[in-house]
Design a protein around this motif. Sequence first.
Motif, PDB file in Angstrom:
ATOM      1  N   GLY A 175       0.800  -1.270  -0.086  1.00 34.87           N
ATOM      2  CA  GLY A 175       0.041  -0.178  -0.093  1.00 34.87           C
ATOM      3  C   GLY A 175       1.028   1.372  -0.041  1.00 34.87           C
ATOM      4  N   ASP A 176       2.319   1.161   0.005  1.00 33.74           N
ATOM      5  CA  ASP A 176       2.875   2.483  -0.081  1.00 33.74           C
ATOM      6  C   ASP A 176       2.579   3.296   1.131  1.00 33.74           C
ATOM      7  OD1 ASP A 176       5.093   3.911  -0.889  1.00 33.74           O
ATOM      8  OD2 ASP A 176       3.794   4.989  -2.294  1.00 33.74           O
ATOM      9  N   THR A 177       2.326   2.877   2.169  1.00 33.12           N
ATOM     10  CA  THR A 177       2.019   3.841   3.401  1.00 33.12           C
ATOM     11  C   THR A 177       3.223   3.889   4.390  1.00 33.12           C
ATOM     12  OG1 THR A 177       0.870   1.911   4.628  1.00 33.12           O
ATOM     13  CG2 THR A 177      -0.326   3.473   3.367  1.00 33.12           C
ATOM     14  N   LEU A 178       3.506   2.679   4.946  1.00 33.07           N
ATOM     15  CA  LEU A 178       4.797   2.587   6.057  1.00 33.07           C
ATOM     16  C   LEU A 178       5.157   1.444   6.092  1.00 33.07           C
ATOM     17  CD1 LEU A 178       3.702   1.481   8.939  1.00 33.07           C
ATOM     18  CD2 LEU A 178       2.879   3.607   9.258  1.00 33.07           C
ATOM     19  N   THR A 179       6.527   1.040   6.569  1.00 35.58           N
ATOM     20  CA  THR A 179       7.068   0.106   6.528  1.00 35.58           C
ATOM     21  C   THR A 179       7.147  -0.421   8.135  1.00 35.58           C
ATOM     22  OG1 THR A 179       8.055   0.011   4.348  1.00 35.58           O
ATOM     23  CG2 THR A 179       9.028  -1.473   6.096  1.00 35.58           C
ATOM     24  N   ILE A 180       6.948  -1.581   8.468  1.00 33.57           N
ATOM     25  CA  ILE A 180       7.284  -2.055   9.702  1.00 33.57           C
ATOM     26  C   ILE A 180       8.647  -2.452  10.086  1.00 33.57           C
ATOM     27  CG2 ILE A 180       6.368  -3.518  11.667  1.00 33.57           C
ATOM     28  CD1 ILE A 180       4.352  -1.703  10.915  1.00 33.57           C
ATOM     29  N   ALA A 181       9.429  -1.850  11.087  1.00 30.48           N
ATOM     30  CA  ALA A 181      10.620  -2.314  11.601  1.00 30.48           C
ATOM     31  C   ALA A 181      10.529  -2.596  13.048  1.00 30.48           C
ATOM     32  CB  ALA A 181      11.679  -1.507  10.969  1.00 30.48           C
ATOM     33  N   LEU A 182      11.695  -2.871  13.818  1.00 30.94           N
ATOM     34  CA  LEU A 182      11.917  -3.284  15.095  1.00 30.94           C
ATOM     35  C   LEU A 182      13.061  -2.096  15.132  1.00 30.94           C
ATOM     36  CD1 LEU A 182      11.353  -6.784  15.765  1.00 30.94           C
ATOM     37  CD2 LEU A 182       9.568  -5.035  15.785  1.00 30.94           C
ATOM     38  N   PHE A 189       7.945   3.455   9.112  1.00 29.50           N
ATOM     39  CA  PHE A 189       8.660   4.592   8.717  1.00 29.50           C
ATOM     40  C   PHE A 189       8.340   4.623   7.168  1.00 29.50           C
ATOM     41  CE2 PHE A 189      11.249   0.753   8.477  1.00 29.50           C
ATOM     42  CZ  PHE A 189      11.760   0.732   6.999  1.00 29.50           C
ATOM     43  N   THR A 190       8.640   5.433   6.513  1.00 27.21           N
ATOM     44  CA  THR A 190       8.670   5.715   5.025  1.00 27.21           C
ATOM     45  C   THR A 190       9.614   6.664   4.482  1.00 27.21           C
ATOM     46  OG1 THR A 190       7.199   5.668   3.233  1.00 27.21           O
ATOM     47  CG2 THR A 190       6.750   7.447   4.758  1.00 27.21           C
ATOM     48  N   ALA A 191       9.683   6.874   3.179  1.00 28.70           N
ATOM     49  CA  ALA A 191      10.632   7.970   2.782  1.00 28.70           C
ATOM     50  C   ALA A 191      10.187   8.509   1.345  1.00 28.70           C
ATOM     51  CB  ALA A 191      12.092   7.433   2.559  1.00 28.70           C
ATOM     52  N   ILE A 192      10.443   9.605   1.326  1.00 22.86           N
ATOM     53  CA  ILE A 192      10.051  10.403   0.173  1.00 22.86           C
ATOM     54  C   ILE A 192      11.504  11.105  -0.472  1.00 22.86           C
ATOM     55  CG2 ILE A 192       9.123  12.386  -1.084  1.00 22.86           C
ATOM     56  CD1 ILE A 192       7.324  12.611   1.502  1.00 22.86           C
ATOM     57  N   PRO A 193      11.888  10.786  -1.971  1.00 27.56           N
ATOM     58  CA  PRO A 193      13.068  10.813  -2.362  1.00 27.56           C
ATOM     59  C   PRO A 193      13.046  12.507  -2.751  1.00 27.56           C
ATOM     60  CG  PRO A 193      12.039   9.095  -3.671  1.00 27.56           C
ATOM     61  CD  PRO A 193      11.086   9.538  -2.748  1.00 27.56           C
ATOM     62  N   SER A 194      14.039  13.199  -2.252  1.00 22.40           N
ATOM     63  CA  SER A 194      14.122  14.616  -2.298  1.00 22.40           C
ATOM     64  C   SER A 194      13.947  15.415  -3.845  1.00 22.40           C
ATOM     65  CB  SER A 194      15.559  15.095  -1.760  1.00 22.40           C
ATOM     66  OG  SER A 194      15.629  14.789  -0.521  1.00 22.40           O
ATOM     67  N   ALA A 235       1.710  12.056   1.743  1.00 22.89           N
ATOM     68  CA  ALA A 235       2.523  10.959   2.301  1.00 22.89           C
ATOM     69  C   ALA A 235       2.215  11.034   3.943  1.00 22.89           C
ATOM     70  CB  ALA A 235       4.067  11.239   2.125  1.00 22.89           C
ATOM     71  N   PHE A 236       2.318  12.169   4.626  1.00 20.97           N
ATOM     72  CA  PHE A 236       1.930  12.608   6.111  1.00 20.97           C
ATOM     73  C   PHE A 236       0.634  11.995   6.309  1.00 20.97           C
ATOM     74  CE2 PHE A 236       0.639  15.064   9.459  1.00 20.97           C
ATOM     75  CZ  PHE A 236       1.447  14.657  10.483  1.00 20.97           C
ATOM     76  N   ILE A 237      -0.363  12.239   5.594  1.00 18.62           N
ATOM     77  CA  ILE A 237      -1.839  11.779   5.919  1.00 18.62           C
ATOM     78  C   ILE A 237      -1.869  10.526   5.750  1.00 18.62           C
ATOM     79  CG2 ILE A 237      -4.154  11.823   5.211  1.00 18.62           C
ATOM     80  CD1 ILE A 237      -3.355  14.493   6.523  1.00 18.62           C
ATOM     81  N   ARG A 238      -1.490   9.737   4.859  1.00 18.62           N
ATOM     82  CA  ARG A 238      -1.287   8.145   4.872  1.00 18.62           C
ATOM     83  C   ARG A 238      -0.787   7.478   5.781  1.00 18.62           C
ATOM     84  NH1 ARG A 238       0.138   9.120  -0.414  1.00 18.62           N
ATOM     85  NH2 ARG A 238       2.067   8.131  -0.025  1.00 18.62           N
ATOM     86  N   PHE A 239       0.709   8.138   6.125  1.00 18.07           N
ATOM     87  CA  PHE A 239       1.507   7.749   7.199  1.00 18.07           C
ATOM     88  C   PHE A 239       0.902   7.750   8.478  1.00 18.07           C
ATOM     89  CE2 PHE A 239       4.801   8.194  10.243  1.00 18.07           C
ATOM     90  CZ  PHE A 239       5.702   7.006   9.815  1.00 18.07           C
ATOM     91  N   SER A 240       0.363   8.776   8.939  1.00 17.97           N
ATOM     92  CA  SER A 240      -0.003   9.171   9.987  1.00 17.97           C
ATOM     93  C   SER A 240      -1.386   8.433  10.433  1.00 17.97           C
ATOM     94  CB  SER A 240      -0.261  10.478  10.579  1.00 17.97           C
ATOM     95  OG  SER A 240      -1.359  11.217   9.667  1.00 17.97           O
ATOM     96  N   ARG A 241      -2.323   8.368   9.496  1.00 19.10           N
ATOM     97  CA  ARG A 241      -3.595   7.429   9.619  1.00 19.10           C
ATOM     98  C   ARG A 241      -3.158   5.839   9.707  1.00 19.10           C
ATOM     99  NH1 ARG A 241      -5.894   7.757   4.768  1.00 19.10           N
ATOM    100  NH2 ARG A 241      -6.884   9.778   5.290  1.00 19.10           N
ATOM    101  N   ALA A 242      -2.179   5.499   9.021  1.00 21.12           N
ATOM    102  CA  ALA A 242      -1.469   4.091   9.417  1.00 21.12           C
ATOM    103  C   ALA A 242      -1.188   3.809  10.379  1.00 21.12           C
ATOM    104  CB  ALA A 242      -0.672   3.686   8.119  1.00 21.12           C
ATOM    105  N   ALA A 243      -0.190   4.861  11.156  1.00 24.02           N
ATOM    106  CA  ALA A 243       0.432   4.589  12.430  1.00 24.02           C
ATOM    107  C   ALA A 243      -0.580   4.487  13.417  1.00 24.02           C
ATOM    108  CB  ALA A 243       1.341   5.942  12.577  1.00 24.02           C
ATOM    109  N   LEU A 244      -1.616   5.513  13.372  1.00 25.69           N
ATOM    110  CA  LEU A 244      -2.618   5.503  14.256  1.00 25.69           C
ATOM    111  C   LEU A 244      -3.282   4.248  14.531  1.00 25.69           C
ATOM    112  CD1 LEU A 244      -3.839   9.109  13.967  1.00 25.69           C
ATOM    113  CD2 LEU A 244      -2.724   8.095  15.921  1.00 25.69           C
ATOM    114  N   VAL A 245      -3.779   3.609  13.338  1.00 27.02           N
ATOM    115  CA  VAL A 245      -4.647   2.386  13.178  1.00 27.02           C
ATOM    116  C   VAL A 245      -3.769   1.165  13.720  1.00 27.02           C
ATOM    117  CG1 VAL A 245      -5.625   0.933  11.849  1.00 27.02           C
ATOM    118  CG2 VAL A 245      -5.987   3.382  11.661  1.00 27.02           C
TER     119      VAL A 245
END
Length: 156
Positions: free
Chosen positions: A81-88, A98-103, A114-124
């Motif tokens: 889904g290109d939202t965030l990746t899970i790591a430990l 985490f996720t990254a955007i090429p400059s 990206a922030f909206i998708r990322f923060s929504r995924a992190a919260l859920v």
Amino acid sequence: MASFDYVKAEVEAFGALIGIAGVELDQEGRAALDVGAYEVSLLYEERPVELLWLFADLGEVPEDDKAPEFLLRLNFFSWLGDTLTIALDDDDKTVIGFTAIPSALLTSEVLHDAFIRFSRAALVIGDKLAARDYDAFDEIAVSVEATDTSHSASFV
């Protein structure tokens, strides 16, 4: 090749876009936004490639037999889904998203999306992980893919 000044200006424009004055990268390329239960950290790095990273601490790794499978399923879904990746983290006790955007692709609008998708995924994901709601995978997928872009954040 984007410069630090360009990335910093786009982060500031992103802050204005979401209605938070003063969002800016510090000299080390860091900023943080409070999104309620979590803090989303931004980090600009030039090496090995220029990226603006988004990070969030999603909580402790539950100590039970179902947690590893749940985390692997979440990681695969988030990759698709290109939202965030899970790591430990380094001690394997905290789940990090985490996720990254090429400059070179960064604009305030790209960061906003990206922030909206990322923060929504992190919260859920963080909420389901804390509740050990391992059967909620389908619910998480639907929640993260939702099109609602409403949000609330503050600059830390």
